[in-house]
Write a protein that holds these residues in place. Structure first.
Motif, PDB file in Angstrom:
ATOM      1  N   ILE A 131       0.835  -1.206   0.000  1.00 35.80           N
ATOM      2  CA  ILE A 131       0.000   0.000   0.000  1.00 35.80           C
ATOM      3  C   ILE A 131       0.868   1.254   0.000  1.00 35.80           C
ATOM      4  CG2 ILE A 131      -1.734   1.309   1.290  1.00 35.80           C
ATOM      5  CD1 ILE A 131      -2.744  -1.382   2.389  1.00 35.80           C
ATOM      6  N   PHE A 132       1.872   1.289   0.864  1.00 39.03           N
ATOM      7  CA  PHE A 132       2.770   2.445   0.930  1.00 39.03           C
ATOM      8  C   PHE A 132       3.421   2.715  -0.430  1.00 39.03           C
ATOM      9  CE2 PHE A 132       2.978   1.947   5.645  1.00 39.03           C
ATOM     10  CZ  PHE A 132       2.803   3.278   5.989  1.00 39.03           C
ATOM     11  N   ILE A 133       3.947   1.665  -1.054  1.00 37.80           N
ATOM     12  CA  ILE A 133       4.713   1.818  -2.296  1.00 37.80           C
ATOM     13  C   ILE A 133       3.824   2.255  -3.448  1.00 37.80           C
ATOM     14  CG2 ILE A 133       6.046   0.563  -4.041  1.00 37.80           C
ATOM     15  CD1 ILE A 133       7.043  -1.205  -1.651  1.00 37.80           C
ATOM     16  N   THR A 134       2.696   1.567  -3.625  1.00 40.29           N
ATOM     17  CA  THR A 134       1.875   1.837  -4.805  1.00 40.29           C
ATOM     18  C   THR A 134       1.171   3.191  -4.740  1.00 40.29           C
ATOM     19  OG1 THR A 134       0.108   0.523  -3.771  1.00 40.29           O
ATOM     20  CG2 THR A 134       1.488  -0.571  -5.423  1.00 40.29           C
ATOM     21  N   THR A 135       0.802   3.649  -3.560  1.00 36.18           N
ATOM     22  CA  THR A 135       0.109   4.941  -3.491  1.00 36.18           C
ATOM     23  C   THR A 135       1.014   6.081  -3.955  1.00 36.18           C
ATOM     24  OG1 THR A 135       0.642   4.987  -1.114  1.00 36.18           O
ATOM     25  CG2 THR A 135      -1.587   4.321  -1.730  1.00 36.18           C
ATOM     26  N   VAL A 136       2.240   6.138  -3.433  1.00 33.44           N
ATOM     27  CA  VAL A 136       3.132   7.226  -3.845  1.00 33.44           C
ATOM     28  C   VAL A 136       3.598   7.039  -5.284  1.00 33.44           C
ATOM     29  CG1 VAL A 136       3.897   7.794  -1.520  1.00 33.44           C
ATOM     30  CG2 VAL A 136       5.130   6.047  -2.811  1.00 33.44           C
ATOM     31  N   THR A 137       3.692   5.789  -5.743  1.00 30.02           N
ATOM     32  CA  THR A 137       4.068   5.534  -7.131  1.00 30.02           C
ATOM     33  C   THR A 137       2.998   6.031  -8.086  1.00 30.02           C
ATOM     34  OG1 THR A 137       5.338   3.576  -6.488  1.00 30.02           O
ATOM     35  CG2 THR A 137       4.719   3.756  -8.793  1.00 30.02           C
ATOM     36  N   ASP A 141       3.264   8.772 -11.036  1.00 32.19           N
ATOM     37  CA  ASP A 141       2.900   8.465 -12.422  1.00 32.19           C
ATOM     38  C   ASP A 141       1.965   9.504 -13.022  1.00 32.19           C
ATOM     39  OD1 ASP A 141       4.346   6.112 -12.529  1.00 32.19           O
ATOM     40  OD2 ASP A 141       2.673   4.839 -11.951  1.00 32.19           O
ATOM     41  N   VAL A 142       0.970   9.909 -12.258  1.00 32.52           N
ATOM     42  CA  VAL A 142      -0.158  10.672 -12.799  1.00 32.52           C
ATOM     43  C   VAL A 142       0.065  12.181 -12.758  1.00 32.52           C
ATOM     44  CG1 VAL A 142      -2.631  11.142 -12.524  1.00 32.52           C
ATOM     45  CG2 VAL A 142      -1.758   8.809 -12.234  1.00 32.52           C
ATOM     46  N   GLU A 201      -5.393   2.319 -14.399  1.00 30.35           N
ATOM     47  CA  GLU A 201      -4.007   1.852 -14.322  1.00 30.35           C
ATOM     48  C   GLU A 201      -3.100   2.741 -15.165  1.00 30.35           C
ATOM     49  OE1 GLU A 201      -0.756   0.259 -13.381  1.00 30.35           O
ATOM     50  OE2 GLU A 201      -2.405  -1.017 -12.749  1.00 30.35           O
ATOM     51  N   PRO A 202      -2.100   3.393 -14.548  1.00 28.31           N
ATOM     52  CA  PRO A 202      -1.115   4.124 -15.361  1.00 28.31           C
ATOM     53  C   PRO A 202      -0.309   3.139 -16.196  1.00 28.31           C
ATOM     54  CG  PRO A 202      -1.029   4.784 -13.044  1.00 28.31           C
ATOM     55  CD  PRO A 202      -1.846   3.536 -13.117  1.00 28.31           C
ATOM     56  N   HIS A 203      -0.280   3.364 -17.501  1.00 23.05           N
ATOM     57  CA  HIS A 203       0.420   2.435 -18.394  1.00 23.05           C
ATOM     58  C   HIS A 203       1.874   2.848 -18.568  1.00 23.05           C
ATOM     59  CE1 HIS A 203      -2.952  -0.057 -19.856  1.00 23.05           C
ATOM     60  NE2 HIS A 203      -3.662   1.002 -19.522  1.00 23.05           N
ATOM     61  N   HIS A 204       2.738   1.863 -18.609  1.00 27.88           N
ATOM     62  CA  HIS A 204       4.155   2.098 -18.834  1.00 27.88           C
ATOM     63  C   HIS A 204       4.739   0.883 -19.515  1.00 27.88           C
ATOM     64  CE1 HIS A 204       3.708   0.017 -15.001  1.00 27.88           C
ATOM     65  NE2 HIS A 204       4.911  -0.478 -15.197  1.00 27.88           N
ATOM     66  N   ALA A 205       5.787   1.112 -20.297  1.00 30.16           N
ATOM     67  CA  ALA A 205       6.433   0.015 -21.007  1.00 30.16           C
ATOM     68  C   ALA A 205       7.692  -0.396 -20.281  1.00 30.16           C
ATOM     69  CB  ALA A 205       6.788   0.446 -22.440  1.00 30.16           C
ATOM     70  N   ALA A 336      10.829  14.594  -5.253  1.00 35.34           N
ATOM     71  CA  ALA A 336      12.147  14.647  -5.887  1.00 35.34           C
ATOM     72  C   ALA A 336      12.522  13.299  -6.500  1.00 35.34           C
ATOM     73  CB  ALA A 336      13.200  15.070  -4.862  1.00 35.34           C
ATOM     74  N   VAL A 337      12.192  12.218  -5.831  1.00 35.45           N
ATOM     75  CA  VAL A 337      12.449  10.892  -6.399  1.00 35.45           C
ATOM     76  C   VAL A 337      11.644  10.709  -7.681  1.00 35.45           C
ATOM     77  CG1 VAL A 337      12.124   8.404  -6.052  1.00 35.45           C
ATOM     78  CG2 VAL A 337      13.079   9.799  -4.213  1.00 35.45           C
ATOM     79  N   SER A 338      10.360  11.108  -7.649  1.00 33.49           N
ATOM     80  CA  SER A 338       9.510  10.978  -8.833  1.00 33.49           C
ATOM     81  C   SER A 338      10.054  11.771 -10.012  1.00 33.49           C
ATOM     82  CB  SER A 338       8.088  11.449  -8.508  1.00 33.49           C
ATOM     83  OG  SER A 338       7.515  10.675  -7.478  1.00 33.49           O
ATOM     84  N   ASP A 339      10.654  12.933  -9.737  1.00 29.63           N
ATOM     85  CA  ASP A 339      11.209  13.767 -10.807  1.00 29.63           C
ATOM     86  C   ASP A 339      12.380  13.094 -11.514  1.00 29.63           C
ATOM     87  OD1 ASP A 339       9.412  15.783 -10.350  1.00 29.63           O
ATOM     88  OD2 ASP A 339      10.755  16.953  -9.061  1.00 29.63           O
ATOM     89  N   ARG A 340      13.075  12.190 -10.816  1.00 26.77           N
ATOM     90  CA  ARG A 340      14.322  11.638 -11.330  1.00 26.77           C
ATOM     91  C   ARG A 340      14.192  10.229 -11.906  1.00 26.77           C
ATOM     92  NH1 ARG A 340      15.306  15.384  -7.654  1.00 26.77           N
ATOM     93  NH2 ARG A 340      17.280  16.521  -7.636  1.00 26.77           N
ATOM     94  N   VAL A 341      12.993   9.656 -11.892  1.00 26.28           N
ATOM     95  CA  VAL A 341      12.817   8.270 -12.331  1.00 26.28           C
ATOM     96  C   VAL A 341      11.715   8.200 -13.373  1.00 26.28           C
ATOM     97  CG1 VAL A 341      12.299   5.914 -11.579  1.00 26.28           C
ATOM     98  CG2 VAL A 341      13.518   7.448 -10.049  1.00 26.28           C
ATOM     99  N   SER A 342      11.937   7.417 -14.410  1.00 33.68           N
ATOM    100  CA  SER A 342      10.899   7.207 -15.410  1.00 33.68           C
ATOM    101  C   SER A 342       9.801   6.326 -14.829  1.00 33.68           C
ATOM    102  CB  SER A 342      11.486   6.538 -16.659  1.00 33.68           C
ATOM    103  OG  SER A 342      11.879   5.209 -16.368  1.00 33.68           O
ATOM    104  N   THR A 343       8.607   6.403 -15.420  1.00 33.26           N
ATOM    105  CA  THR A 343       7.485   5.609 -14.920  1.00 33.26           C
ATOM    106  C   THR A 343       7.775   4.120 -14.978  1.00 33.26           C
ATOM    107  OG1 THR A 343       6.456   5.628 -17.115  1.00 33.26           O
ATOM    108  CG2 THR A 343       5.794   7.360 -15.568  1.00 33.26           C
ATOM    109  N   GLU A 344       8.667   3.723 -15.872  1.00 34.73           N
ATOM    110  CA  GLU A 344       9.010   2.307 -16.023  1.00 34.73           C
ATOM    111  C   GLU A 344       9.571   1.715 -14.740  1.00 34.73           C
ATOM    112  OE1 GLU A 344      11.821  -0.448 -18.969  1.00 34.73           O
ATOM    113  OE2 GLU A 344      11.715   1.744 -19.193  1.00 34.73           O
ATOM    114  N   TYR A 345      10.345   2.529 -13.991  1.00 34.17           N
ATOM    115  CA  TYR A 345      10.993   2.035 -12.774  1.00 34.17           C
ATOM    116  C   TYR A 345      10.543   2.815 -11.535  1.00 34.17           C
ATOM    117  CZ  TYR A 345      14.047  -0.024 -16.296  1.00 34.17           C
ATOM    118  OH  TYR A 345      14.529  -0.718 -17.370  1.00 34.17           O
ATOM    119  N   MET A 346       9.394   3.505 -11.648  1.00 29.30           N
ATOM    120  CA  MET A 346       8.929   4.342 -10.546  1.00 29.30           C
ATOM    121  C   MET A 346       8.678   3.522  -9.281  1.00 29.30           C
ATOM    122  SD  MET A 346       8.127   7.552  -9.824  1.00 29.30           S
ATOM    123  CE  MET A 346       7.570   8.353 -11.328  1.00 29.30           C
TER     124      MET A 346
END
Length: 415
Positions: A131-137, A141-142, A201-205, A336-346
């Protein structure tokens, strides 16, 4: 590589300033409701630990395992949960985590032995990490820019508010029956149904499978800037749980009742909630790097204030400053973490952030109590030492953040 995000029509129709939280967004609603359940993990049952001890005829140390094992599992398994969320999708992991959180928590109410209760608790810790990981992810993403800061700030505000209220609820329920607090976990089941129906669902490749994917994820995540942010997350939680939830209660116990000690902690949580809720507006005027510097400076001043305080009013003023620091630091790290990582590895990045957060929460109380009791340093000395550490962190953050960026800008403007 396609990093496009599918957003529901309801969300795109909301015309609000970017620094505000789109409260009507289903994504925001699901994230905040899921986050509100998180403090059910520890704050809800902490007041009931003596009750569990008496019911199962165990020691204080054994009863405390219901807290420590909850975090320890998250430290170890968070990276694997993040990889799973990157591979199969955030929505599936969040819904599964909510269902498991609710079912396992409800099952604790009928646990016949402490051993079975502990096993269920360990498994529930894994669901909580999901829950912690997916909510902030999902927020990463969005949402973008200062609106991401705003939503993450609202997320931390909700976390602070429920963390302040659930201990009272848990204590009241434990007074009715030893297993009554566990029934609260069943609330997660309808939340899971809501997420399944309403969340897009946020889509990512992704480019790799198996070992290749893991290697690509590691290269994307393990960078100097991200490692520095993970260090900020660890120090934030280590000092918070070491000072606010360990040292200060023991220092105040000599002069204040448990209720007043609880009020002191509540004041700190309230300050954190207010500042975190303003994260989006603050991000319009200050960069993430500057907010980290200011947050650590608040820690330094607040810790020094608790060390120097001579009464309840002084202490409350000091913990308010500490709460401001928490409200600044926690949303900014995720942004700041979100700014530096692509959605693929968010999700992978957020899982490592979650591991470092849980590690700080677990080790902070252990280190502070160990140094104060086993090594005889005393909690007052540790408050002063914490202030010095925070001052050092402020200087390091200044050099590594705003000063470095200023030098880079000056270099590029001269060429």
């Amino acid at each position: 590589m396609d990093h496009t995000i599918e957003v529901s029509p309801q969300e795109t129709s909301i015309d609000e300033p970017t620094e505000t939280v789109p409260w009507r967004s289903r994504t925001v609603q699901i994230v905040l409701i899921s986050t509100a359940l998180a403090p059910l993990g520890v704050p809800l049952i902490s007041p009931a630990l003596p009750v569990f001890r008496n019911v199962f005829e165990i020691t204080d140390a054994q009863a405390s395992l219901l807290v420590s094992t909850y975090f320890l599992v998250g430290i170890v398994l968070s990276p694997f949960i993040g990889i799973l969320a990157d591979r199969i999708g955030r929505k599936r992991v969040l819904v599964a985590g909510l269902l498991a959180f609710g079912i396992l928590g409800g099952a604790m109410a009928i646990a016949p032995t402490f051993e079975i209760l502990l096993v269920l608790r360990i498994a529930q810790g894994t669901a909580a990490a999901a829950i912690f990981i997916t909510t902030v992810t999902i927020v990463g993403d969005v949402f973008d820019g200062v609106q991401r800061n705003a939503v993450l700030g609202a997320n931390i505000a909700v976390l602070s508010a429920t963390a302040a209220l659930f201990p009272v609820l848990g204590g009241a329920l434990a007074g009715i029956a030893w297993n009554a607090p566990f029934l609260m976990y069943l609330v997660a089941i309808p939340v899971a149904v809501f997420a399944q129906v309403a969340l897009d669902e946020p889509h990512h490749a992704s480019n790799g499978q198996g070992i290749t994917y893991l290697a690509d994820a590691a290269r994307s995540i393990v960078t100097p800037s991200l490692l520095a942010l993970f260090a900020v997350a660890f120090i934030t939680e280590f000092l918070l749980f070491g000072v606010i939830f360990t040292a200060i209660p023991f220092v105040l116990a000599a002069t204040l009742t448990p209720i007043l000690i609880g009020v002191v902690i509540l004041v700190s949580e309230a300050a954190s909630m207010v500042v975190a809720a303003s994260s989006g507006r603050l991000a319009r005027y200050f960069s993430n790097e500057w907010l980290i510097v200011i947050g650590f400076a608040c820690y330094a001043v607040g810790f020094a204030g608790t060390w120097a305080s001579s009464g309840l009013i002084d202490t409350m003023a000091a913990v308010v400053v500490i709460g401001v620091g928490v409200g600044l630091l926690m949303p900014v790290v995720d942004a700041a973490v979100s700014d530096r990582v692509s959605t693929e590895y968010m999700a992978g990045a957020m899982s490592l952030r979650n591991s470092t957060t849980f590690l700080g929460r677990t080790t902070g109380p252990i280190v502070f109590a160990g140094l104060a009791i086993s090594f005889g340093f005393g909690y007052e000395s540790l408050l002063l030492a914490s202030s010095l550490i925070a001052f050092l962190a402020t200087g390091v953050a200044m050099v590594a953040g705003p000063v470095r960026l200023a030098r880079v800008k000056a270099y590029y403007s001269s060429v």
